[in-house]
Motif scaffolding. Structure first.
Motif, PDB file in Angstrom:
ATOM      1  N   GLU A  47       0.506  -1.223   0.117  1.00 49.86           N
ATOM      2  CA  GLU A  47       0.137   0.101   0.095  1.00 49.86           C
ATOM      3  C   GLU A  47       1.003   1.294   0.233  1.00 49.86           C
ATOM      4  O   GLU A  47       2.182   1.666   0.999  1.00 49.86           O
ATOM      5  CB  GLU A  47      -0.868   0.318   1.317  1.00 49.86           C
ATOM      6  N   GLN A  48       1.017   2.117  -1.260  1.00 49.62           N
ATOM      7  CA  GLN A  48       1.689   3.372  -1.576  1.00 49.62           C
ATOM      8  C   GLN A  48       0.989   4.357  -0.039  1.00 49.62           C
ATOM      9  O   GLN A  48      -0.099   4.470  -0.177  1.00 49.62           O
ATOM     10  CB  GLN A  48       1.087   3.876  -2.848  1.00 49.62           C
ATOM     11  N   VAL A  49       1.872   5.482   0.320  1.00 53.50           N
ATOM     12  CA  VAL A  49       1.412   5.650   2.295  1.00 53.50           C
ATOM     13  C   VAL A  49       1.297   7.351   1.834  1.00 53.50           C
ATOM     14  O   VAL A  49       1.016   8.201   1.909  1.00 53.50           O
ATOM     15  CB  VAL A  49       2.812   5.181   3.313  1.00 53.50           C
ATOM     16  N   TRP A  50       2.496   7.462   0.905  1.00 52.38           N
ATOM     17  CA  TRP A  50       2.952   8.089   0.392  1.00 52.38           C
ATOM     18  C   TRP A  50       3.864   9.536  -0.928  1.00 52.38           C
ATOM     19  O   TRP A  50       4.938   8.305  -1.045  1.00 52.38           O
ATOM     20  CB  TRP A  50       3.144   9.854   1.219  1.00 52.38           C
ATOM     21  N   ARG A  51       3.713   9.630  -1.409  1.00 53.65           N
ATOM     22  CA  ARG A  51       4.557  10.181  -3.030  1.00 53.65           C
ATOM     23  C   ARG A  51       5.120  12.274  -2.546  1.00 53.65           C
ATOM     24  O   ARG A  51       4.009  12.629  -2.329  1.00 53.65           O
ATOM     25  CB  ARG A  51       3.657   9.577  -3.818  1.00 53.65           C
ATOM     26  N   PHE A  52       6.139  11.843  -3.533  1.00 52.00           N
ATOM     27  CA  PHE A  52       6.727  13.365  -3.271  1.00 52.00           C
ATOM     28  C   PHE A  52       7.426  13.103  -4.521  1.00 52.00           C
ATOM     29  O   PHE A  52       8.728  12.327  -4.453  1.00 52.00           O
ATOM     30  CB  PHE A  52       7.636  13.559  -2.136  1.00 52.00           C
ATOM     31  N   SER A  53       7.470  14.408  -4.869  1.00 57.27           N
ATOM     32  CA  SER A  53       7.966  14.616  -6.449  1.00 57.27           C
ATOM     33  C   SER A  53       9.551  15.465  -6.080  1.00 57.27           C
ATOM     34  O   SER A  53       9.489  16.764  -5.362  1.00 57.27           O
ATOM     35  CB  SER A  53       7.674  15.551  -7.097  1.00 57.27           C
ATOM     36  N   VAL A  54      10.861  14.940  -6.511  1.00 59.39           N
ATOM     37  CA  VAL A  54      12.478  15.947  -5.591  1.00 59.39           C
ATOM     38  C   VAL A  54      12.543  16.340  -7.398  1.00 59.39           C
ATOM     39  O   VAL A  54      13.802  17.026  -6.737  1.00 59.39           O
ATOM     40  CB  VAL A  54      12.774  14.481  -5.064  1.00 59.39           C
ATOM     41  N   LEU A 374       9.681  10.041  -5.330  1.00 52.64           N
ATOM     42  CA  LEU A 374      10.297   9.293  -4.454  1.00 52.64           C
ATOM     43  C   LEU A 374       8.773   8.362  -3.681  1.00 52.64           C
ATOM     44  O   LEU A 374       7.851   9.174  -3.307  1.00 52.64           O
ATOM     45  CB  LEU A 374      10.889  10.413  -3.185  1.00 52.64           C
ATOM     46  N   SER A 375       8.369   7.384  -3.206  1.00 47.76           N
ATOM     47  CA  SER A 375       7.146   7.078  -3.127  1.00 47.76           C
ATOM     48  C   SER A 375       7.880   6.333  -1.321  1.00 47.76           C
ATOM     49  O   SER A 375       8.637   4.919  -1.980  1.00 47.76           O
ATOM     50  CB  SER A 375       7.494   5.439  -4.034  1.00 47.76           C
TER      51      SER A 375
END
Length: 380
Positions: A47-54, A374-375
């Motif tokens: 399960e994906q908890v969070w994503r962030f584009s770096v 970033l996942s």
């Protein structure tokens, strides 16, 4: 001609530059289509908890680092981030584009930039602590621990820097073959020794107080008549456990040594372009065709082999709880049962390749894609 070939997950051989003959040779060797993903009965759920584009990693050797609650990551353009629970705590910027990183400890975050600079930032605030010139671009992730930062410069020099001010403490130098890989790799520090892999299929134990060689062993012996055929570099990180040090080499072998003597205990003819993982029982290796192997840590005998990811540019295995996780060229994270290699779960982290090695963080898995997504995911 001295040529360094950037690679990421498997050999991203199209990244080889400066020699059309080398590129054409590699293109002729990979003619089969990659395997289509087959359905399976899941025994777990990612399960994906969070994503962030770096920002895109591009051709830089950028991989995330974990320390405490934070994930540290960077992009090729010069941005360095501290991320907590999917949110940016700080962002710092280097004066040059980044070529390798991120090394991190509780107090310091370190990256290497173009023109041979190493930049260190305060882990809590992102303030720049120091910048030093090491005389060449980094070819591996900086190793940051205790009172010392160790960086590997592209010509196979290891340079130890004082963590407080970047002052040089020692330099370890060795010769480099005419052709070598530029791949994701790390050094491993245990007590008074630093373990590092090199071109030519060698792994070395170096004393951390003065940079002197304690012992050196052959993970693989280069074979063939041409420099390309003899290309055999240690990739990933040397791993230690139970008195053994194990490492893998491209166009070579997976080998385990007696860590006190540097004597090989066993070796298997498995060529890995990305490196290995290890637990108390097995060594896990991804070969150049995308198969994932589990080898008995004591004998090297095959425990299982997963072949259903053929030519999907499968990344370095991550040993995680009851599973082994790997990423692929289409952004998928595959979770394999550690006991038998069967698929347990699958999740797509991004649509671009997962070039960087997967990272364990706070009971979950962090993946960084080439496009800079970033996942963070957890097993349910």
């Amino acid at each position: 001609m001295k040529l360094r070939a950037p690679i990421a997950l498997t050999l991203a051989l199209a990244l080889l530059s400066g020699c059309s003959t080398v590129s054409s040779w590699f293109s002729k060797t990979i003619v089969e289509p990659m395997a289509e993903l087959k359905p399976f009965t899941a025994s777990a759920r990612l399960e994906q908890v969070w994503r962030f584009s770096v920002g895109a990693a591009g051709k830089a050797l950028i991989q995330p680092a974990s320390n405490g609650d934070a994930v540290f990551v960077a992009n090729e353009g010069g941005d360095v981030y501290r991320i907590e629970n999917g949110r940016q705590v700080w962002r710092a910027r280097t004066k040059e584009d980044i070529v390798a990183g991120v090394g991190a400890s509780s107090g310091l975050v370190v990256v290497g930039t173009h023109r041979g600079m190493v930049a260190a930032f305060d882990a809590a605030t992102g303030a720049e602590r120091w910048t030093v010139d090491v005389g060449g671009d980094l070819a591996a992730t900086p190793q940051v621990e205790n009172d010392m930062v160790v960086v590997r410069v592209g010509d196979s020099r290891l340079v130890a820097l004082d963590v407080a001010n970047g002052r040089r403490r020692w330099t370890y130098t060795r010769s480099t073959p005419p052709l070598s890989l530029r791949a994701f790799s790390e050094m491993r520090r245990v007590e008074n020794y630093l373990f590092a892999g090199f071109s030519g299929g060698r792994v070395a134990a170096i004393t951390t107080n003065n940079g002197q060689l304690a012992w050196e062993g052959a993970v693989a012996q280069p074979r063939g008549t041409t420099e390309l055929e003899r290309l055999s570099d240690v990739v990933g990180s040397p791993l230690l456990g139970g008195g053994a040090l194990c490492a893998g080499a491209f166009q070579g072998r997976v080998t385990c040594f007696d860590v006190t003597k540097g004597v090989a205990v066993w070796g298997r003819d498995i060529s890995t372009p990305v490196g290995i993982a290890m637990d108390a029982n097995n060594v896990f290796a991804t070969d150049e065709r995308g198969s994932v192997h589990a080898l008995d840590r004591g004998t090297g005998a095959t425990a299982w082999k997963q072949d259903d990811l053929k030519l999907r540019k499968v990344g370095r295995p991550l040993e995680f709880d009851r599973y082994v996780a790997v990423g692929d060229v289409e952004g998928w994270v595959h979770l394999l049962n550690k006991a038998d290699g069967h698929f347990a779960a699958r999740l797509r982290a991004d649509n671009s390749p997962l070039d960087a090695p997967l990272l364990e963080h706070d009971g979950g898995i962090v993946a960084l894609s080439r496009d800079g997504i970033l996942s963070y995911m957890k097993v349910r």
